[in-house]
Design a protein around this motif. Structure first.
Motif, PDB file in Angstrom:
ATOM      1  N   ALA A  49       0.869  -1.176   0.000  1.00 55.52           N
ATOM      2  CA  ALA A  49       0.000   0.000   0.000  1.00 55.52           C
ATOM      3  C   ALA A  49       0.901   1.219   0.000  1.00 55.52           C
ATOM      4  CB  ALA A  49      -0.910   0.015   1.221  1.00 55.52           C
ATOM      5  N   LEU A  50       0.490   2.266  -0.706  1.00 56.27           N
ATOM      6  CA  LEU A  50       1.271   3.495  -0.685  1.00 56.27           C
ATOM      7  C   LEU A  50       0.350   4.696  -0.716  1.00 56.27           C
ATOM      8  CD1 LEU A  50       1.534   5.087  -3.695  1.00 56.27           C
ATOM      9  CD2 LEU A  50       2.795   3.027  -4.225  1.00 56.27           C
ATOM     10  N   GLN A  51       0.885   5.758  -0.192  1.00 59.28           N
ATOM     11  CA  GLN A  51       0.208   7.042  -0.231  1.00 59.28           C
ATOM     12  C   GLN A  51       1.281   8.103  -0.462  1.00 59.28           C
ATOM     13  OE1 GLN A  51      -1.886   8.680   3.362  1.00 59.28           O
ATOM     14  NE2 GLN A  51      -3.677   8.495   2.034  1.00 59.28           N
ATOM     15  N   ARG A  52       1.224   8.695  -1.621  1.00 59.86           N
ATOM     16  CA  ARG A  52       2.252   9.667  -1.967  1.00 59.86           C
ATOM     17  C   ARG A  52       1.922  11.028  -1.353  1.00 59.86           C
ATOM     18  NH1 ARG A  52       2.798  10.185  -7.911  1.00 59.86           N
ATOM     19  NH2 ARG A  52       4.948  10.752  -7.522  1.00 59.86           N
TER      20      ARG A  52
ATOM     21  N   PHE B   2       4.540   4.363   2.642  1.00 61.83           N
ATOM     22  CA  PHE B   2       4.240   3.066   2.042  1.00 61.83           C
ATOM     23  C   PHE B   2       4.284   1.964   3.090  1.00 61.83           C
ATOM     24  CE2 PHE B   2       8.882   3.218   1.702  1.00 61.83           C
ATOM     25  CZ  PHE B   2       9.242   1.958   2.140  1.00 61.83           C
ATOM     26  N   ARG B   3       3.697   0.844   2.704  1.00 58.46           N
ATOM     27  CA  ARG B   3       3.701  -0.381   3.503  1.00 58.46           C
ATOM     28  C   ARG B   3       3.942  -1.536   2.543  1.00 58.46           C
ATOM     29  NH1 ARG B   3       1.329  -1.664   8.494  1.00 58.46           N
ATOM     30  NH2 ARG B   3       0.921  -3.897   8.813  1.00 58.46           N
ATOM     31  N   TRP B   4       5.002  -2.291   2.763  1.00 62.54           N
ATOM     32  CA  TRP B   4       5.399  -3.392   1.876  1.00 62.54           C
ATOM     33  C   TRP B   4       5.514  -4.632   2.751  1.00 62.54           C
ATOM     34  CZ3 TRP B   4       5.961  -2.809  -3.383  1.00 62.54           C
ATOM     35  CH2 TRP B   4       6.558  -3.853  -4.093  1.00 62.54           C
ATOM     36  N   GLN B   5       4.507  -5.493   2.694  1.00 61.72           N
ATOM     37  CA  GLN B   5       4.418  -6.622   3.605  1.00 61.72           C
ATOM     38  C   GLN B   5       4.670  -7.931   2.850  1.00 61.72           C
ATOM     39  OE1 GLN B   5       1.099  -6.437   6.220  1.00 61.72           O
ATOM     40  NE2 GLN B   5       1.818  -8.137   7.481  1.00 61.72           N
ATOM     41  N   THR B   6       5.840  -8.506   3.091  1.00 64.14           N
ATOM     42  CA  THR B   6       6.210  -9.773   2.464  1.00 64.14           C
ATOM     43  C   THR B   6       5.669 -10.920   3.308  1.00 64.14           C
ATOM     44  OG1 THR B   6       8.237  -8.788   1.571  1.00 64.14           O
ATOM     45  CG2 THR B   6       8.146 -11.192   1.672  1.00 64.14           C
ATOM     46  N   GLU B   7       4.999 -11.856   2.635  1.00 63.10           N
ATOM     47  CA  GLU B   7       4.411 -12.993   3.334  1.00 63.10           C
ATOM     48  C   GLU B   7       5.142 -14.293   3.039  1.00 63.10           C
ATOM     49  OE1 GLU B   7       0.473 -12.661   1.865  1.00 63.10           O
ATOM     50  OE2 GLU B   7      -0.005 -10.879   3.050  1.00 63.10           O
ATOM     51  N   GLN B   8       5.684 -14.415   1.831  1.00 61.33           N
ATOM     52  CA  GLN B   8       6.444 -15.593   1.426  1.00 61.33           C
ATOM     53  C   GLN B   8       7.773 -15.141   0.809  1.00 61.33           C
ATOM     54  OE1 GLN B   8       5.596 -18.704   1.971  1.00 61.33           O
ATOM     55  NE2 GLN B   8       3.515 -18.317   2.733  1.00 61.33           N
TER      56      GLN B   8
ATOM     57  N   GLY C 150       7.137   8.788   5.905  1.00 64.25           N
ATOM     58  CA  GLY C 150       7.589  10.050   5.349  1.00 64.25           C
ATOM     59  C   GLY C 150       8.806  10.604   6.053  1.00 64.25           C
ATOM     60  N   HIS C 151       9.113  10.046   7.228  1.00 64.06           N
ATOM     61  CA  HIS C 151      10.272  10.499   8.004  1.00 64.06           C
ATOM     62  C   HIS C 151      11.227   9.345   8.325  1.00 64.06           C
ATOM     63  CE1 HIS C 151       8.303  14.371   8.537  1.00 64.06           C
ATOM     64  NE2 HIS C 151       7.210  13.721   8.896  1.00 64.06           N
ATOM     65  N   LYS C 152      10.644   8.220   8.735  1.00 64.30           N
ATOM     66  CA  LYS C 152      11.451   7.053   9.093  1.00 64.30           C
ATOM     67  C   LYS C 152      10.968   5.813   8.352  1.00 64.30           C
ATOM     68  CE  LYS C 152      12.839   8.469  13.760  1.00 64.30           C
ATOM     69  NZ  LYS C 152      12.836   8.087  15.201  1.00 64.30           N
ATOM     70  N   ILE C 153      11.881   4.850   8.244  1.00 60.34           N
ATOM     71  CA  ILE C 153      11.557   3.543   7.662  1.00 60.34           C
ATOM     72  C   ILE C 153      11.848   2.473   8.711  1.00 60.34           C
ATOM     73  CG2 ILE C 153      12.117   1.853   5.867  1.00 60.34           C
ATOM     74  CD1 ILE C 153      13.045   4.144   4.125  1.00 60.34           C
ATOM     75  N   TRP C 154      10.882   1.594   8.910  1.00 61.32           N
ATOM     76  CA  TRP C 154      11.048   0.452   9.799  1.00 61.32           C
ATOM     77  C   TRP C 154      11.051  -0.819   8.952  1.00 61.32           C
ATOM     78  CZ3 TRP C 154       8.043   4.636  10.843  1.00 61.32           C
ATOM     79  CH2 TRP C 154       8.240   5.303  12.068  1.00 61.32           C
ATOM     80  N   VAL C 155      12.039  -1.677   9.166  1.00 61.36           N
ATOM     81  CA  VAL C 155      12.083  -2.987   8.519  1.00 61.36           C
ATOM     82  C   VAL C 155      12.054  -4.035   9.627  1.00 61.36           C
ATOM     83  CG1 VAL C 155      13.341  -4.533   6.984  1.00 61.36           C
ATOM     84  CG2 VAL C 155      13.434  -2.054   6.596  1.00 61.36           C
TER      85      VAL C 155
ATOM     86  N   GLY D 283      -4.389   6.063   8.049  1.00 61.47           N
ATOM     87  CA  GLY D 283      -3.039   6.476   8.408  1.00 61.47           C
ATOM     88  C   GLY D 283      -2.306   5.436   9.232  1.00 61.47           C
ATOM     89  N   ASN D 284      -3.057   4.540   9.899  1.00 62.02           N
ATOM     90  CA  ASN D 284      -2.437   3.494  10.708  1.00 62.02           C
ATOM     91  C   ASN D 284      -1.608   2.525   9.871  1.00 62.02           C
ATOM     92  OD1 ASN D 284      -3.590   4.483  13.067  1.00 62.02           O
ATOM     93  ND2 ASN D 284      -5.426   3.224  12.850  1.00 62.02           N
ATOM     94  N   LEU D 285      -1.929   2.414   8.587  1.00 57.23           N
ATOM     95  CA  LEU D 285      -1.162   1.532   7.704  1.00 57.23           C
ATOM     96  C   LEU D 285       0.296   1.946   7.628  1.00 57.23           C
ATOM     97  CD1 LEU D 285      -3.477   0.960   4.593  1.00 57.23           C
ATOM     98  CD2 LEU D 285      -2.626  -0.802   6.159  1.00 57.23           C
TER      99      LEU D 285
END
Length: 202
Positions: free
Chosen positions: A58-61, A65-71, A81-86, A186-188
């Motif tokens: 999911a993204l919102q420019r 963004f939210r990039w959720q890998t399942e496999q 917009g400020h930080k990235i969590w992996v 916004g919680n995404l």
């Protein structure tokens, strides 16, 4: 009347042909304010697949963004917009870095970018492939993370990407179940570190 009709036809045709590939691509990207999709991603090095994954995005420019890998293993990448969590669930570890440092290297980061940067950073050509429109982007800087990018559109929907990095790796992303410009919570794009998980600051 005939003269007026000719003038109108000439003005319309001039407008159509004056829309260059970079302007057309930037308009398509700017039209994607938010998006959700299912992705399948593979990474090739020297024509050999070195990794493959699938999940949801999911993204919102701009910048979220939210990039959720399942496999094949669970991993979550979130940017606000400020930080990235992996977050690597199996490793019980989350890596945190500023979004400015993290720019480049993933499809999510490129897609969630800012308006009017494509024409600044890339030379763009376009071609047709059946019902699809393919944009071929070549970086104007030899230091850019992505030296070449291909974007595949079917009408206004982005259905695929190919990203060529400095190491010679090619990341291919195929998108399906695409929803353009949905209203997203916004919680995404927020991340709360689970209890007991190690935090690594970069």
């Amino acid at each position: 009347m005939k003269k007026i009709l000719m003038v109108l036809l000439l003005s319309i045709s001039t407008a159509v042909f004056s829309e260059t590939p970079d302007v057309l691509l930037q308009a398509k990207l700017n039209g994607i304010r938010s998006m959700t999709a299912v992705f399948k991603q593979s990474v090739k090095a020297k024509h050999r697949v070195v990794s493959s994954s699938s999940g949801t995005m999911a993204l919102q420019r701009p910048g979220r963004f939210r990039w959720q890998t399942e496999q094949p293993m669970a991993q979550l990448m979130v940017a606000d917009g400020h930080k990235i969590w992996v977050y690597d669930k199996d490793l019980e570890q989350v890596t945190v870095k500023t979004q400015r440092k993290g720019l480049g290297g993933t499809a999510a980061l490129f897609l969630s970018g800012y308006d009017n940067t494509v024409t600044r950073d890339f030379s763009v050509t376009q071609s047709s492939m059946g019902k699809d429109l393919v944009f071929d982007l070549k970086s104007k800087s030899s230091k850019a993370n992505f030296q070449r990018i291909k974007l595949i559109f079917r009408q206004d929907s982005l259905t695929g990407l190919e990203l060529y990095d400095q190491l010679g790796q090619v990341t291919t992303v195929k998108l399906s179940q695409i929803k353009l410009n949905p209203k997203l919570s916004g919680n995404l794009f927020q991340f709360k570190t689970p209890k007991g998980v190690d935090v690594v600051q970069q």
